[in-house]
Design a protein around this motif. Structure first.
Motif, PDB file in Angstrom:
ATOM      1  N   ALA B 355      -4.254 -19.803   3.930  1.00 49.50           N
ATOM      2  CA  ALA B 355      -4.654 -19.656   2.680  1.00 49.50           C
ATOM      3  C   ALA B 355      -5.076 -19.072   1.959  1.00 49.50           C
ATOM      4  O   ALA B 355      -4.602 -18.703   0.710  1.00 49.50           O
ATOM      5  N   LYS B 356      -6.550 -18.793   2.242  1.00 46.27           N
ATOM      6  CA  LYS B 356      -7.047 -17.647   1.211  1.00 46.27           C
ATOM      7  C   LYS B 356      -6.208 -16.001   1.477  1.00 46.27           C
ATOM      8  O   LYS B 356      -5.977 -15.427   0.002  1.00 46.27           O
ATOM      9  N   ILE B 357      -6.481 -15.913   3.019  1.00 48.55           N
ATOM     10  CA  ILE B 357      -5.129 -14.776   3.288  1.00 48.55           C
ATOM     11  C   ILE B 357      -4.033 -14.360   1.774  1.00 48.55           C
ATOM     12  O   ILE B 357      -3.725 -13.212   1.222  1.00 48.55           O
ATOM     13  N   LEU B 358      -3.266 -15.769   2.063  1.00 50.20           N
ATOM     14  CA  LEU B 358      -2.391 -15.327   1.435  1.00 50.20           C
ATOM     15  C   LEU B 358      -2.584 -15.251  -0.157  1.00 50.20           C
ATOM     16  O   LEU B 358      -1.772 -14.322  -0.738  1.00 50.20           O
ATOM     17  N   ARG B 359      -3.260 -16.122  -1.616  1.00 46.15           N
ATOM     18  CA  ARG B 359      -3.425 -15.381  -2.605  1.00 46.15           C
ATOM     19  C   ARG B 359      -4.147 -14.477  -2.494  1.00 46.15           C
ATOM     20  O   ARG B 359      -4.102 -14.012  -3.473  1.00 46.15           O
ATOM     21  N   ARG B 360      -4.443 -13.718  -1.540  1.00 40.00           N
ATOM     22  CA  ARG B 360      -5.225 -12.424  -1.452  1.00 40.00           C
ATOM     23  C   ARG B 360      -4.046 -11.474  -1.491  1.00 40.00           C
ATOM     24  O   ARG B 360      -3.656 -10.592  -2.998  1.00 40.00           O
ATOM     25  N   ILE B 361      -3.126 -12.150  -0.993  1.00 41.00           N
ATOM     26  CA  ILE B 361      -1.706 -11.131  -0.899  1.00 41.00           C
ATOM     27  C   ILE B 361      -0.774 -11.383  -1.995  1.00 41.00           C
ATOM     28  O   ILE B 361      -0.205 -10.194  -2.628  1.00 41.00           O
ATOM     29  N   GLU B 362      -1.201 -12.184  -2.737  1.00 34.55           N
ATOM     30  CA  GLU B 362       0.294 -12.597  -3.612  1.00 34.55           C
ATOM     31  C   GLU B 362      -0.766 -11.559  -5.025  1.00 34.55           C
ATOM     32  O   GLU B 362      -0.075 -11.420  -5.961  1.00 34.55           O
ATOM     33  N   ALA B 363      -1.627 -12.054  -5.099  1.00 37.30           N
ATOM     34  CA  ALA B 363      -2.612 -11.394  -6.352  1.00 37.30           C
ATOM     35  C   ALA B 363      -2.721  -9.636  -5.955  1.00 37.30           C
ATOM     36  O   ALA B 363      -3.298  -9.247  -7.240  1.00 37.30           O
ATOM     37  N   GLY B 364      -1.896  -8.690  -4.867  1.00 37.90           N
ATOM     38  CA  GLY B 364      -2.235  -8.071  -4.760  1.00 37.90           C
ATOM     39  C   GLY B 364      -3.085  -6.968  -4.263  1.00 37.90           C
ATOM     40  O   GLY B 364      -3.558  -6.345  -4.554  1.00 37.90           O
ATOM     41  N   GLN B 365      -4.037  -7.937  -3.467  1.00 36.91           N
ATOM     42  CA  GLN B 365      -5.260  -7.454  -3.452  1.00 36.91           C
ATOM     43  C   GLN B 365      -4.933  -7.615  -1.825  1.00 36.91           C
ATOM     44  O   GLN B 365      -6.378  -7.549  -0.468  1.00 36.91           O
ATOM     45  N   GLY B 366      -3.826  -8.049  -0.965  1.00 36.04           N
ATOM     46  CA  GLY B 366      -3.762  -7.600   0.222  1.00 36.04           C
ATOM     47  C   GLY B 366      -4.822  -5.837   1.250  1.00 36.04           C
ATOM     48  O   GLY B 366      -4.206  -5.530   0.269  1.00 36.04           O
ATOM     49  N   GLN B 367      -4.378  -6.608   1.964  1.00 37.13           N
ATOM     50  CA  GLN B 367      -4.848  -5.539   3.521  1.00 37.13           C
ATOM     51  C   GLN B 367      -4.116  -5.157   4.343  1.00 37.13           C
ATOM     52  O   GLN B 367      -4.037  -6.094   4.633  1.00 37.13           O
ATOM     53  N   PRO B 368      -4.112  -4.002   4.902  1.00 37.72           N
ATOM     54  CA  PRO B 368      -3.138  -3.777   5.987  1.00 37.72           C
ATOM     55  C   PRO B 368      -4.051  -4.838   6.889  1.00 37.72           C
ATOM     56  O   PRO B 368      -5.252  -4.885   6.866  1.00 37.72           O
ATOM     57  N   PRO B 413      -1.246  -3.529  -1.002  1.00 45.04           N
ATOM     58  CA  PRO B 413      -0.630  -2.490  -1.439  1.00 45.04           C
ATOM     59  C   PRO B 413      -0.433  -1.106  -0.758  1.00 45.04           C
ATOM     60  O   PRO B 413      -0.091  -0.115  -1.012  1.00 45.04           O
ATOM     61  N   ALA B 414      -1.309  -0.763   0.347  1.00 48.20           N
ATOM     62  CA  ALA B 414      -1.433  -0.008   1.125  1.00 48.20           C
ATOM     63  C   ALA B 414      -0.089   0.345   2.265  1.00 48.20           C
ATOM     64  O   ALA B 414       0.574   1.083   2.557  1.00 48.20           O
ATOM     65  N   GLN B 415       0.637  -0.930   2.128  1.00 45.43           N
ATOM     66  CA  GLN B 415       1.663  -1.212   3.623  1.00 45.43           C
ATOM     67  C   GLN B 415       2.401  -0.686   1.868  1.00 45.43           C
ATOM     68  O   GLN B 415       3.961  -0.040   3.458  1.00 45.43           O
ATOM     69  N   ALA B 416       2.610  -1.384   0.979  1.00 40.12           N
ATOM     70  CA  ALA B 416       3.686  -0.713   0.276  1.00 40.12           C
ATOM     71  C   ALA B 416       3.933   0.606  -0.281  1.00 40.12           C
ATOM     72  O   ALA B 416       5.415   1.487  -0.195  1.00 40.12           O
ATOM     73  N   GLN B 417       2.701   1.386   0.076  1.00 39.93           N
ATOM     74  CA  GLN B 417       3.128   2.099  -0.437  1.00 39.93           C
ATOM     75  C   GLN B 417       3.371   3.869   1.343  1.00 39.93           C
ATOM     76  O   GLN B 417       4.696   4.368   1.263  1.00 39.93           O
ATOM     77  N   ALA B 418       3.037   2.939   2.377  1.00 37.64           N
ATOM     78  CA  ALA B 418       3.680   2.883   3.389  1.00 37.64           C
ATOM     79  C   ALA B 418       4.817   3.245   4.209  1.00 37.64           C
ATOM     80  O   ALA B 418       5.545   3.970   4.092  1.00 37.64           O
ATOM     81  N   GLY B 419       5.805   1.751   3.708  1.00 38.58           N
ATOM     82  CA  GLY B 419       6.360   1.864   3.150  1.00 38.58           C
ATOM     83  C   GLY B 419       7.649   2.427   2.568  1.00 38.58           C
ATOM     84  O   GLY B 419       8.801   2.839   3.290  1.00 38.58           O
TER      85      GLY B 419
END
Lengths: 170, 419
Positions: B355-368, B413-419
Motif C-alpha cells: 500500500a505504501k508503494i502504491l501511494r507513492r506511485i499515485e503521488a508521482g513519486q514512484g521509483q524504478p 517519472p523515470a519509467q515514463a521518460q524511458a517509455g
C-alpha cells in the motif's frame, strides 16, 4: 461518558439484559461482544469502567473484554459526537465520487477523518465497505444508511442533523 | 429474463412479513423436508441438486454437511455467515432486509440435516435493518411453530440467535467468524481440523452463506431436479449478482450462472457510466479483474477459475475509461491492509508495504523497480497466509499489474521518460 457513572450504576444498568444475552450462549465469553454493544448503546462509548463492569458481570478476565473492544471498529473507545457519520470510501463508492464527498465533509465540518467537531455534534469517519454498493456513494449516520449521495444531499443532511438528538436518527 | 426465485418478492413492501412469505409458498419446502426426508436424505437431495456455496468458495453444500460426524456426542452448530463486507458485495443484505424468511426456512432445513438444535446468524453490525428484519422473522417463525422445541410436530427443534458483528471484514472467514461468536478477536485458525469436526466451541459446525441457505426452501419445494436444471451442470441453481461501480444500473440481479461478464454489465447493468468499460472485477475485490478484451468469460465457478479469477461473492464492479487502475489497486490494497487481522506476517507486513508503494506511485513519486517490488510482494503473500485474505489481496493486486502495467509505469517519472 461512563466516567460520570459509578461502576455500580453501570452494573445495575446492564445486568437485566446481560442475563438475557448470556442465555443465548453456552459460555459467558461469547456474551462479551453483545454486552459491549449494549453498553455502547447506553453510554456512547466503551472504556475502562465498561471493561471492568462487563468483566465482572460475565465473570471473565478484563483483558478478554479489552481485546474484543480494541479489535472491532464499531466499538468507540473514545467519546464521539452526537452523530457519527461514517462515509464509505471503498471501491464502488470511490468510483462514484466518495473522495470528493469526503473532502467536502472535512471542509464543512472542519475536521479530519476520525475527528469530532468542536461543538461535539459530529464525528466524521472514512470507513471501509458498508455493503450498500448499489446506492454508492453511501454513508451511515448513527444506525441509518443514506445512499446516492451528492454534495447537496450531504449539506441537507448536516443541516437536518445539527439540532437533532442522536436517538431520533435510528 | 429467466424466472426470479430468490428475488421473486423483494419489491413487495411486505415481503419481510411471514404472511406474505407463506402466501407465496413459504415454509412448504420445510414441511416437505421434515415429512418426506430423513436428515441423511436431505443431505443427499442437496448433493443431487449440486448446490454450491454462494459465499465465495463454491464448495458443494451437501458434501460439507456430510462431513459432520454422525457419531459425535457433542452438540452440532449451524452458523449463517452474514458478515458481508467485501467491496462490491451486497446481495445478502438485500435478502435479509426484504425477504428474510427464505433464510430462516433454509436454516431450519440445514439444521435438520445436520442434527443441530442451536444456530447462530452472524450479521455484520452495520446492517441494522437486516438485523431488525431477521429478528422479526425469527420471532414470527417461532410463533408459527417453524422454530422452537418441536417444529411442526416433527420432534426436531431449533433456536436461532443473531450475533452481531462489529466491523471486522475478516470475520467473514469461517474460522474467524467462529472465534468472534466465541467472544474473541476474529482471527482465523489453521485448518484442519475443519469446522465440521471441531468448530464452534470445538463442536461439529457448519458455516453457510445467506444466499446458500436461502436456496434451500425452493430446492425442497420444487425438487433437486428442478434446481439442477437451472444454469450450467457444474454451477446450477438461481444466482444473485451485485452490480456496482461505474455501471448505469447498479443493483442486485438474479439469473442462472453461465452468462458472460460483458452481457451482465452491458445488458443488465446498462453499460458504462462514461464511455466504455475498461475493466471489471467479477466477484468482490479479491477476485482478479478482467480487462474489457476478456469480457466474454462466463460467470460461473469453473469458467472464472479457468480464466484466472473466481466467482467469489459475485459482486461485479465495473470500471469505465475514467478509472485509474493504479488508484483502484491502491484502494483495494489499502482495504486488505486495513482489514488484515495481523496474525500472519506476510499479510500484515506485505500489504502495508504494498500500500505504501502504491501511494507513492499515485503521488508521482514512484521509483524504478517499484512495480517489480509489488510483484515480488504479491508472490511472497500469496499462499503464505493462514486464510484467503492475503491470497485475495495479492491475487487482485497482481491482476492490476498484469493487465495494466503501462498505467503504473506512466505514473513513475523515470519509467515514463524511458517509455
Amino acid at each position: 461518558m461512563s466516567n460520570a457513572r459509578s461502576l455500580a450504576d453501570i452494573k445495575i444498568d446492564l445486568a437485566p439484559e446481560v442475563q438475557t444475552i448470556m442465555a443465548r450462549y453456552p459460555t459467558s465469553r461469547s456474551a462479551i461482544m453483545p454486552v459491549l454493544e449494549l453498553a455502547q448503546q447506553k453510554y456512547g462509548v466503551v472504556d475502562g469502567d465498561v471493561y471492568q463492569t462487563v468483566a465482572e458481570l460475565l465473570d471473565v478476565p478484563e483483558i478478554w473484554v479489552f481485546e474484543v473492544a480494541s479489535f472491532y471498529t464499531l466499538f468507540d473507545r473514545t467519546v464521539t459526537g452526537r452523530h457519527h457519520i461514517r462515509l464509505c470510501t471503498n471501491l464502488s463508492c470511490q468510483l462514484r465520487g466518495s473522495d470528493a464527498l469526503l473532502i467536502h465533509l472535512q471542509r464543512r465540518l472542519d475536521v479530519e477523518s476520525g475527528g469530532t467537531t468542536r461543538d461535539g455534534i459530529f464525528t466524521l469517519s472514512a470507513v471501509e465497505c458498508l455493503g450498500a454498493c448499489e446506492v454508492a456513494p453511501v454513508l451511515m449516520v448513527d444506525r441509518q444508511y443514506i445512499g446516492d449521495l451528492t454534495v447537496e444531499k450531504l449539506d441537507a443532511l448536516l443541516a437536518s442533523l445539527a439540532d437533532q438528538p442522536a436517538e431520533e436518527m435510528s | 429474463m429467466s424466472e426470479l426465485v430468490l428475488l421473486k418478492n423483494i419489491h413487495d413492501p411486505n415481503a419481510h412479513q411471514i404472511a406474505t412469505y407463506e402466501g407465496s409458498g413459504g415454509y412448504q419446502g420445510l414441511r416437505l423436508a421434515l415429512r418426506d426426508f430423513s436428515p441423511d436424505e436431505v443431505i443427499d437431495e442437496v448433493k443431487s441438486a449440486n448446490l454450491r456455496g454462494r459465499g465465495g468458495a463454491g464448495f458443494p453444500t451437501g458434501l460439507k454437511w456430510g462431513f459432520v460426524p454422525k457419531d459425535s456426542p457433542l452438540p452440532r452448530y449451524l452458523c449463517c455467515n452474514a458478515d458481508e463486507g467485501e467491496p462490491g458485495t451486497f446481495k445478502d443484505r438485500i435478502l435479509m432486509e426484504r425477504d428474510p424468511h427464505q433464510l430462516i426456512e433454509g436454516m431450519v432445513i440445514a439444521a435438520y440435516a445436520i442434527g443441530c438444535r442451536t444456530a447462530y446468524l452472524y450479521i455484520r453490525g452495520e446492517y441494522q435493518l437486516s438485523i431488525d428484519h431477521c429478528q422479526q422473522a425469527i420471532d414470527e417463525a417461532h410463533a408459527r411453530g417453524y422454530l422452537g422445541p418441536d417444529i411442526l410436530g416433527s420432534g426436531h427443534g431449533l433456536d436461532i440467535h443473531i450475533h452481531k458483528g462489529a466491523g471486522a471484514y475478516i470475520c467473514g472467514e469461517e474460522t474467524a467468524l467462529l472465534e468472534s461468536i466465541e467472544g474473541r478477536r476474529g482471527q482465523p485458525k489453521l485448518k484442519p481440523p475443519f469446522p465440521a469436526v471441531a468448530g464452534l466451541y470445538e463442536c461439529p459446525t457448519v458455516v453457510n452463506n445467506v444466499e446458500t441457505l436461502a436456496c434451500l426452501p425452493h430446492l425442497f419445494r420444487r425438487g433437486s431436479e428442478w434446481f439442477a436444471a437451472i444454469g450450467p451442470d457444474h454451477s446450477p441453481g438461481p444466482k444473485l449478482f451485485g452490480l456496482s461501480g461505474q455501471v448505469k444500473r447498479p443493483g442486485v440481479y438474479e439469473m442462472p450462472m453461465g452468462l458472460s461478464l460483458g452481457e451482465l454489465l452491458e445488458e443488465h447493468g446498462g453499460g458504462a457510466l462514461n464511455g466504455q468499460f475498461k475493466a471489471a472485477i467479477p466477484g468482490g475485490v479479491s477476485a482478479p479483474m478482467f480487462p474489457r478484451s476478456e469480457f466474454d468469460v462466463k460467470m460461473d465457478f469453473g469458467s472464472l477459475a479457468a480464466a484466472g479469477s473466481m466467482l467469489g461473492s459475485a459482486g461485479v464492479i465495473g470500471l469505465d475509461e475514467t478509472a485509474s487502475i493504479p488508484v483502484v489497486a491502491r484502494r483495494i490494497t489499502e482495504f486488505f491492509s486495513h482489514e488484515s487481522c495481523g496474525k500472519c506476517t506476510p499479510c500484515r507486513e506485505g500489504l502495508t508495504w504494498a500500500a505504501k508503494i502504491l501511494r507513492r506511485i499515485e503521488a508521482g513519486q514512484g521509483q524504478p523497480g517499484d512495480v517489480e517490488q509489488l510483484e515480488m510482494l504479491c508472490g511472497g503473500i500469496f499462499g503464505n497466509s493462514f486464510c484467503a485474505l492475503g491470497d485475495g489481496a495479492a491475487w487482485a493486486l497482481g491482476a492490476t499489474v498484469k493487465h495494466f502495467r503501462p498505467e503504473f509505469d506512466a505514473l513513475i517519472p523515470a519509467q515514463a521518460q524511458a517509455g
